[in-house]
Design a protein around this motif. Structure first.
Motif, PDB file in Angstrom:
ATOM      1  N   ALA A   1      -1.620   2.935  11.393  1.00 60.75           N
ATOM      2  CA  ALA A   1      -1.733   3.712  12.580  1.00 60.75           C
ATOM      3  C   ALA A   1      -2.078   2.482  13.768  1.00 60.75           C
ATOM      4  N   GLY A   2      -2.626   1.300  13.289  1.00 62.69           N
ATOM      5  CA  GLY A   2      -3.008   0.226  14.303  1.00 62.69           C
ATOM      6  C   GLY A   2      -2.088  -0.756  14.603  1.00 62.69           C
ATOM      7  N   VAL A   3      -2.147  -2.082  14.515  1.00 63.28           N
ATOM      8  CA  VAL A   3      -1.154  -2.922  14.819  1.00 63.28           C
ATOM      9  C   VAL A   3      -0.469  -3.617  13.495  1.00 63.28           C
ATOM     10  N   ASN A   4       0.784  -3.784  13.394  1.00 72.30           N
ATOM     11  CA  ASN A   4       1.345  -4.197  12.168  1.00 72.30           C
ATOM     12  C   ASN A   4       2.303  -5.283  12.408  1.00 72.30           C
ATOM     13  N   GLU A   5       2.424  -6.202  11.454  1.00 76.96           N
ATOM     14  CA  GLU A   5       3.215  -7.330  11.382  1.00 76.96           C
ATOM     15  C   GLU A   5       4.676  -7.237  11.280  1.00 76.96           C
ATOM     16  N   PHE A   6       4.909  -5.873  11.194  1.00 84.45           N
ATOM     17  CA  PHE A   6       6.470  -5.809  10.848  1.00 84.45           C
ATOM     18  C   PHE A   6       6.745  -4.274  11.147  1.00 84.45           C
ATOM     19  N   GLU A   7       8.079  -4.048  11.078  1.00 87.00           N
ATOM     20  CA  GLU A   7       8.376  -2.533  11.378  1.00 87.00           C
ATOM     21  C   GLU A   7       9.443  -2.006  10.244  1.00 87.00           C
ATOM     22  N   LEU A   8       9.275  -0.991   9.735  1.00 87.24           N
ATOM     23  CA  LEU A   8       9.996  -0.307   8.495  1.00 87.24           C
ATOM     24  C   LEU A   8      10.078   1.063   8.704  1.00 87.24           C
ATOM     25  N   SER A   9      11.090   1.900   8.485  1.00 88.11           N
ATOM     26  CA  SER A   9      11.216   3.215   8.340  1.00 88.11           C
ATOM     27  C   SER A   9      11.730   3.447   7.059  1.00 88.11           C
ATOM     28  N   PHE A  10      10.818   4.567   6.116  1.00 91.22           N
ATOM     29  CA  PHE A  10      11.368   4.707   4.657  1.00 91.22           C
ATOM     30  C   PHE A  10      11.030   6.321   4.512  1.00 91.22           C
ATOM     31  N   ARG A  11      12.075   6.989   3.716  1.00 97.62           N
ATOM     32  CA  ARG A  11      11.656   8.251   3.389  1.00 97.62           C
ATOM     33  C   ARG A  11      10.781   8.376   2.067  1.00 97.62           C
ATOM     34  N   VAL A  12       9.918   9.148   2.081  1.00101.32           N
ATOM     35  CA  VAL A  12       9.210   9.638   0.738  1.00101.32           C
ATOM     36  C   VAL A  12       9.531  10.982   0.272  1.00101.32           C
ATOM     37  N   LYS A  13       9.926  11.451  -0.562  1.00103.60           N
ATOM     38  CA  LYS A  13      10.691  12.427  -1.243  1.00103.60           C
ATOM     39  C   LYS A  13       9.310  13.146  -2.470  1.00103.60           C
ATOM     40  N   LEU A  14       9.089  14.212  -2.366  1.00110.68           N
ATOM     41  CA  LEU A  14       8.523  14.821  -3.522  1.00110.68           C
ATOM     42  C   LEU A  14       9.534  15.681  -4.181  1.00110.68           C
ATOM     43  N   MET A  15       9.555  15.167  -5.461  1.00106.68           N
ATOM     44  CA  MET A  15      10.671  15.413  -6.244  1.00106.68           C
ATOM     45  C   MET A  15      10.245  16.249  -7.683  1.00106.68           C
ATOM     46  N   THR A  16      11.023  17.346  -8.162  1.00108.18           N
ATOM     47  CA  THR A  16      10.994  17.776  -9.250  1.00108.18           C
ATOM     48  C   THR A  16      12.478  17.653  -9.990  1.00108.18           C
ATOM     49  N   LYS A  17      12.504  17.111 -11.339  1.00105.13           N
ATOM     50  CA  LYS A  17      13.780  16.746 -11.804  1.00105.13           C
ATOM     51  C   LYS A  17      14.543  16.112 -10.737  1.00105.13           C
ATOM     52  N   THR A  18      15.423  16.846 -10.269  1.00104.96           N
ATOM     53  CA  THR A  18      16.671  16.518  -9.390  1.00104.96           C
ATOM     54  C   THR A  18      16.566  17.008  -8.108  1.00104.96           C
ATOM     55  N   THR A  19      15.595  17.814  -8.066  1.00104.18           N
ATOM     56  CA  THR A  19      15.286  18.710  -6.676  1.00104.18           C
ATOM     57  C   THR A  19      14.386  18.191  -5.685  1.00104.18           C
ATOM     58  N   THR A  20      14.793  17.839  -4.523  1.00105.42           N
ATOM     59  CA  THR A  20      13.868  17.622  -3.243  1.00105.42           C
ATOM     60  C   THR A  20      13.232  18.821  -2.987  1.00105.42           C
ATOM     61  N   VAL A  21      11.504  18.666  -3.004  1.00100.21           N
ATOM     62  CA  VAL A  21      10.894  19.672  -2.744  1.00100.21           C
ATOM     63  C   VAL A  21      10.274  19.616  -1.227  1.00100.21           C
ATOM     64  N   LYS A  22      10.117  18.310  -0.717  1.00 96.80           N
ATOM     65  CA  LYS A  22       9.532  18.105   0.609  1.00 96.80           C
ATOM     66  C   LYS A  22       9.900  16.838   0.829  1.00 96.80           C
ATOM     67  N   SER A  23      10.361  16.373   1.922  1.00 99.59           N
ATOM     68  CA  SER A  23      10.608  15.056   2.311  1.00 99.59           C
ATOM     69  C   SER A  23      10.142  14.718   3.788  1.00 99.59           C
ATOM     70  N   LYS A  24       9.804  13.407   4.089  1.00102.46           N
ATOM     71  CA  LYS A  24       9.282  12.922   5.215  1.00102.46           C
ATOM     72  C   LYS A  24       9.662  11.794   5.455  1.00102.46           C
ATOM     73  N   VAL A  25       9.971  11.250   6.766  1.00100.89           N
ATOM     74  CA  VAL A  25      10.195   9.681   7.137  1.00100.89           C
ATOM     75  C   VAL A  25       8.999   9.207   7.790  1.00100.89           C
ATOM     76  N   ILE A  26       8.623   8.037   7.185  1.00105.03           N
ATOM     77  CA  ILE A  26       7.515   7.284   7.879  1.00105.03           C
ATOM     78  C   ILE A  26       8.193   6.245   8.598  1.00105.03           C
ATOM     79  N   ASN A  27       7.606   6.148   9.847  1.00105.92           N
ATOM     80  CA  ASN A  27       8.146   4.944  10.973  1.00105.92           C
ATOM     81  C   ASN A  27       6.941   4.180  11.131  1.00105.92           C
ATOM     82  N   ILE A  28       6.898   2.860  10.436  1.00109.38           N
ATOM     83  CA  ILE A  28       6.064   2.005  10.895  1.00109.38           C
ATOM     84  C   ILE A  28       6.428   1.063  11.905  1.00109.38           C
ATOM     85  N   LYS A  29       5.705   0.789  13.048  1.00104.32           N
ATOM     86  CA  LYS A  29       6.102   0.035  14.056  1.00104.32           C
ATOM     87  C   LYS A  29       5.222  -0.752  14.359  1.00104.32           C
ATOM     88  N   THR A  30       5.380  -1.791  15.122  1.00103.72           N
ATOM     89  CA  THR A  30       4.240  -2.943  15.506  1.00103.72           C
ATOM     90  C   THR A  30       2.958  -2.502  15.737  1.00103.72           C
TER      91      THR A  30
END
Length: 136
Positions: free
Chosen positions: A101-130
């Motif tokens: 939440a503070g100051v970061n030295e990089f930027e990156l966006s990634f998706r984190v998924k909660l999975m069971t076997k091959t099924t996505t239960v829940k998914s969110k995208v984390i957007n890290i900004k400077t």
């Protein structure tokens, strides 16, 4: 590796340890595990999957290495109900958001998924900004 990437890895190591600690809670159950029908009381094995959405200021290699490290360090949540797994998922996503939440030295966006076997239960995208971090 660059100093920036090493700092990033050290921050992720703390998050990975917290994630593993949260997932190490074991549950005991009476009766059968049921099937994969998705009933709220059905016990299933859940896991997290991390994938790059936008590498931001990191190189492709650094972003992929980071996702690989996160995927390899997160274990399986064995015999969780769907509600319990979603609770852990939401907690991990919130921990990630507040950690960056503070100051970061990089930027990156990634998706984190909660999975069971091959099924996505829940998914969110984390957007890290400077400055700051958002969750979509």
């Amino acid at each position: 590796m660059t100093k920036k990437f090493m700092n990033l890895l050290s921050k992720w190591n703390v998050l990975a340890v917290a994630l593993i600690a949260m997932m190490s809670v074991s549950l005991a159950s009476c009766g059968s595990d049921g099937d994969d029908s998705g009933s709220e009381n059905t016990l299933n094995d859940y896991y997290f999957q991390f994938e790059v959405v936008n590498r931001g200021t990191l190189s492709d290699a650094d972003a992929n290495a980071l996702m690989g490290q996160l995927n390899s360090q997160t274990g399986t949540m064995t015999a969780y109900t769907k509600a319990e797994a979603i609770y852990v998922f939401d907690s991990v996503v919130e921990d990630l958001r507040t950690s960056f939440a503070g100051v970061n030295e990089f930027e990156l966006s990634f998706r984190v998924k909660l999975m069971t076997k091959t099924t996505t239960v829940k998914s969110k995208v984390i957007n890290i900004k400077t400055i700051g971090c958002t969750v979509d």
